[in-house]
Scaffold this active site. Structure first.
Site: not given
Ligand SMILES: [Zn+2]
Ligand SMILES: [Zn+2]
Ligand SMILES: [Zn+2]
Ligand SMILES: [Zn+2]
Ligand SMILES: [Zn+2]
Ligand SMILES: [Zn+2]
Lengths: 153, 468
Positions: A82, A89-91, A95
């Site tokens: 992620n 960072i994919c969190l 978002k």
């Protein structure tokens, strides 16, 4: 250059809290010349391939914070499904699920939790996620190696 | 329940535009059929409210929650119903069954002893809370929801009072806070509904126009490429791409053409609308009538407005002017496409401009109502079809079909020319005008059918052309 604006009370309070009552395993230090810009470290959680590593991140509070989420990125290279090559960072809480009621502290805890529980089904780094799903032992091994190579204190 | 009577807030297209439109667009609309209605936003909102009420009824939930769920599923009732029954719909907006119960009540403004707002950290006495009763100061709530409105994100309007509370602010909460926030919310949900129904609602692209074209189900099923409408504001546009209408070509080619020509058309680089120097003596010549046969008042040279060649060179036929012959040296160079483009652009522009100009003839000469009603719109319609046929000619490679199309174009050009001359003339030649109009209508209709039904082979250089 526009005159520096007074730092909002919310940011002053959060900064004080981070300095006087730090979260175990996490540090966040504002720059002297830009109080919206923080040097952050997160130590890799125990029982994970990141254990023993100290990961550096940068965190910036945009003008509209806390209506807008903080911008945050890993500076230390890390092998994680992620987190991409640029450290992004994919969190979800950074978002769509950001709420002004969240804080720097809660966000950093979420990031620490993400290190303990990678989510290869919602990947940012596709090649890493593929490896994670197809050959998990090898992926964990690589993550461990990278931790040793790049995140040793 | 919502009322079902909405027929007052729209009217049938055919009542208003019957005569005119039938002529403007022969062959594509049957005025006896109601393919579409022109409606306003209130009509769309009423339709939205009915959908929301149906879902609220079906699952015994409150209207604001029904709105949020429908927005989360982009107004796909079937999918929402399916996933709601399977217990998956609420998770999509981050809620649980327990939250849903709490959310049945709306939030409220509260007056309290001074306390610190968790968001701005200022001290406040006027606060707001959702049904969960977690409070933040009213200023922060107003600002937060105002920003959510402008970003159009109405699905993650989370409780500000506590970071792990999942509740979302709904229409009821917006209403409790202020009239402005409530109406903003209603605008956004209506816009979302409109977008999700883009196959049946087409907002008119006319400047300042708020009308919406509502397609009946029979038309919504069809290939919209070929359907052109005229809104009550006078704007005519393609239902497929919402650009100005572009029969007899499909949206894809039309938008490619606009991409490489839109800028030029705005600036009129290649065609000064009504003035060009005479090819012989270079006197500035203004064209006041809609025909291409020009006579210079200074040197009396007779020439063609489109190709600027001597008029007699056409031999009474427009074929030579229609057909593009690249010069020998340009043929094998990269300039060939650019030269082709210029050739067809001039013809396109000239016809588009004429299609607008011819309408003005109305006020000038003929008094015969019959002629005004028939010949003028037919001429304007013909010019427009010709313009877009030139675009087709630019994009297709040479073939028998292309030659047939060019022959039709040249025939239609010369007859349109004659009609324009008659209309601009002094005598009121009503009978020939009507006869010519009838002829043009048939020819144009055939040309449209031919253009639409032929499986054209497209020229790769033209398709990929980008002006440098
Ligand atoms: Zn506040
Ligand atoms: Zn709450
Ligand atoms: Zn309109
Ligand atoms: Zn179109
Ligand atoms: Zn002259
Ligand atoms: Zn010519």
């Amino acid at each position: 250059m526009s005159a520096p604006q007074a730092l909002p009370k919310r940011i002053v309070k959060e900064t004080q809290m981070l300095l006087t009552d730090p979260v175990p395993g996490i540090t966040a230090q504002p720059h002297d010349d830009n109080l919206r810009y923080f040097d952050v470290t997160v130590s890799g959680p125990a029982m994970t391939p990141y254990e023993g590593g100290i990961f550096k991140l940068e965190l910036f509070l945009p003008q509209d914070y806390p209506m807008e989420p903080p911008r945050i990125r890993f500076l230390t290279k890390i092998y994680h499904p992620n987190i991409d090559r640029l450290g992004r960072i994919c969190l979800d809480v950074l978002k769509d699920h950001w709420s002004p009621a969240l804080q720097i502290r809660t966000i950093l805890l979420s990031i620490q939790a993400l290190l303990a529980a990678p989510n290869p089904d919602d990947p940012l780094a596709n090649d890493v996620a593929a490896e994670w799903k197809e050959n998990q032992p090898k992926a964990l091994e690589t993550a461990k190696e990278w931790t040793k190579q790049y995140a040793s204190p | 329940m919502m009322s079902d009577t909405t027929s007052e807030d729209h009217y049938e297209f055919s009542d208003q535009f019957d005569d005119d439109f039938d002529l403007q667009d022969p062959g594509n609309f049957d005025s006896d059929n109601n393919y579409f209605n022109i409606v306003n936003m209130e009509h769309v909102k009423a339709s939205e409210r009915r959908t929301v009420a149906e879902i609220a009824d079906l699952f015994s939930i409150m209207v604001p929650m029904s709105t949020i769920l429908l927005m989360a599923y982009f107004w796909n009732r079937e999918k929402l119903s399916e996933e709601y029954i399977e217990g998956r719909a609420l998770a999509k907006v981050g809620l649980t069954d327990a939250d849903l119960e709490v959310q049945r009540k709306s939030g409220q403004k509260v007056q309290c002893s001074p306390r610190t707002c968790p968001i701005c950290c200022d001290t406040y006495t006027r606060g707001f809370q959702l049904a969960c009763k977690h409070t933040a100061c009213i200023k922060c709530y107003e600002r937060y929801l105002g920003e959510k409105l402008s970003s159009g994100d109405l699905l993650s309007t989370r409780c500000l009072g506590q970071h792990d509370c999942r509740l979302v602010a709904t229409l009821d909460d917006f209403r409790e806070l202020s009239k402005d926030l409530e109406s903003g919310y209603l605008e956004k949900t209506a816009a979302s509904y409109l977008q999700s129904h883009s196959s049946s609602f087409k907002a008119c692209p006319g400047p300042g126009c708020t009308s919406i074209i509502e397609l009946t189900s029979s038309l919504a099923m069809l290939d919209l490429d070929q359907y052109m409408v005229e809104c009550s504001c006078g704007k005519r546009f393609c239902l497929g791409c919402k650009n100005d209408w572009h029969l007899p070509i499909k949206c894809d080619l039309a938008s490619r053409w606009m991409n490489i020509n839109g800028e030029r058309m705005k600036n009129n680089l290649w065609l000064d609308k009504n003035t060009k120097p005479c090819p012989k003596c270079e006197a500035r010549i203004e064209r006041t009538e809609g025909c291409n046969h020009m006579k210079c008042r200074t040197c009396h040279f007779e020439y063609c407005w489109m190709c600027m060649q001597e008029w007699s060179a056409h031999n009474g036929m427009f074929f030579k002017c229609v057909h593009f012959q690249p010069s020998a040296e340009a043929k094998h160079s990269g300039r060939a496409t650019s030269a082709r483009l210029k050739h067809y652009s001039i013809r396109f522009d000239s016809n588009i401009i004429d299609s607008r100009r011819d309408v003005n003839v109305r006020d000038l000469t003929f008094s015969s109502q019959q002629v005004l009603n028939k010949a003028v719109p037919t001429l304007s319609y013909t010019r427009r079809i010709l313009a877009w046929t030139y675009v087709l000619l630019f994009y297709v490679t040479g073939s028998n079909q292309k030659t047939i199309l060019e022959t039709s174009v040249s025939d239609i050009e010369s007859h349109a020319e004659t009609l324009a001359e008659l209309l601009a003339g002094d005598e009121q030649a009503a009978a020939p005008c009507l006869e010519l109009s009838g002829y043009l209508e048939t020819r144009v209709e055939n040309l449209i059918t031919h253009a639409l039904e032929t499986n054209w082979k497209l020229d790769r250089n033209s398709l990929t052309y980008t002006p440098s």
